[in-house]
Design a protein around this motif. Structure first.
Motif, PDB file in Angstrom:
ATOM      1  N   ASP A   1      70.469 -23.769 -48.754  1.00 43.20           N
ATOM      2  CA  ASP A   1      70.582 -22.923 -49.945  1.00 43.20           C
ATOM      3  C   ASP A   1      71.864 -23.350 -50.657  1.00 43.20           C
ATOM      4  O   ASP A   1      72.955 -22.896 -50.325  1.00 43.20           O
ATOM      5  CB  ASP A   1      70.636 -21.451 -49.552  1.00 43.20           C
TER       6      ASP A   1
ATOM      7  N   ASP B   1      73.052 -22.745 -53.498  1.00 43.13           N
ATOM      8  CA  ASP B   1      73.790 -21.693 -54.214  1.00 43.13           C
ATOM      9  C   ASP B   1      74.757 -20.954 -53.301  1.00 43.13           C
ATOM     10  O   ASP B   1      75.755 -20.412 -53.758  1.00 43.13           O
ATOM     11  CB  ASP B   1      72.821 -20.683 -54.850  1.00 43.13           C
ATOM     12  N   LYS B   2      74.461 -20.917 -52.000  1.00 46.67           N
ATOM     13  CA  LYS B   2      75.305 -20.158 -51.069  1.00 46.67           C
ATOM     14  C   LYS B   2      76.370 -21.011 -50.391  1.00 46.67           C
ATOM     15  O   LYS B   2      77.192 -20.492 -49.642  1.00 46.67           O
ATOM     16  CB  LYS B   2      74.425 -19.493 -50.012  1.00 46.67           C
ATOM     17  N   LEU B   3      76.354 -22.312 -50.642  1.00 48.13           N
ATOM     18  CA  LEU B   3      77.357 -23.176 -50.018  1.00 48.13           C
ATOM     19  C   LEU B   3      78.745 -22.861 -50.576  1.00 48.13           C
ATOM     20  O   LEU B   3      78.907 -22.641 -51.771  1.00 48.13           O
ATOM     21  CB  LEU B   3      77.045 -24.653 -50.301  1.00 48.13           C
ATOM     22  N   LYS B   4      79.715 -22.873 -49.701  1.00 49.87           N
ATOM     23  CA  LYS B   4      81.103 -22.689 -50.128  1.00 49.87           C
ATOM     24  C   LYS B   4      81.518 -23.869 -50.994  1.00 49.87           C
ATOM     25  O   LYS B   4      81.134 -25.008 -50.739  1.00 49.87           O
ATOM     26  CB  LYS B   4      81.998 -22.594 -48.885  1.00 49.87           C
ATOM     27  N   GLU B   5      82.319 -23.600 -52.017  1.00 44.50           N
ATOM     28  CA  GLU B   5      82.803 -24.660 -52.902  1.00 44.50           C
ATOM     29  C   GLU B   5      84.213 -25.076 -52.497  1.00 44.50           C
ATOM     30  O   GLU B   5      85.054 -24.236 -52.202  1.00 44.50           O
ATOM     31  CB  GLU B   5      82.813 -24.187 -54.357  1.00 44.50           C
TER      32      GLU B   5
ATOM     33  N   GLY C   1      79.898 -27.462 -47.194  1.00 44.55           N
ATOM     34  CA  GLY C   1      80.031 -26.928 -48.543  1.00 44.55           C
ATOM     35  C   GLY C   1      79.672 -27.944 -49.596  1.00 44.55           C
ATOM     36  O   GLY C   1      79.095 -28.986 -49.312  1.00 44.55           O
ATOM     37  N   LYS C   2      80.048 -27.624 -50.825  1.00 44.04           N
ATOM     38  CA  LYS C   2      79.783 -28.513 -51.952  1.00 44.04           C
ATOM     39  C   LYS C   2      81.049 -28.679 -52.768  1.00 44.04           C
ATOM     40  O   LYS C   2      81.959 -27.846 -52.707  1.00 44.04           O
ATOM     41  CB  LYS C   2      78.648 -27.974 -52.822  1.00 44.04           C
TER      42      LYS C   2
END
Length: 95
Positions: A6, A8-12, A85-86
């Motif tokens: 998901d 959208d839910k990955l930590k940035e 994360g992203k």
């Protein structure tokens, strides 16, 4: 089996944060295709050796990853085990 991610839910993370993780002592984080991987625990298992991972630690290693012609299964494993994360996109400044 491909892990479901998901995005959208990955930590940035910013490149400044990622750059702090540039050695075995500080953790080895690598960006590939705008995704952030903590490959510290994989150093001893990497078939190409730990040195190439440490060389791109704290940096974007996309071109090095692509140059190595990894099979798709490698990214499936990375996404399942090492994805943390992203990359945070730079915000456009108001003009």
């Amino acid at each position: 089996k491909k892990p479901k991610i998901d995005f959208d839910k990955l930590k940035e993370y910013t490149m400044e944060e990622i750059a702090k993780h540039d050695s075995a002592d500080n953790g080895v984080w690598i960006v590939i295709n705008d995704l952030v991987y903590d490959v510290t625990k994989f150093l001893g298992e990497h078939p190409g050796g730990a040195m190439i991972l440490i060389t791109v630690a704290g940096e974007d290693g996309t071109s090095e990853y692509d140059d190595a012609a990894h099979p798709a299964s490698v990214m499936d494993q990375a996404n399942g085990e090492f994805l943390i994360g992203k990359l945070k996109k730079k915000q456009e400044k108001d003009k």
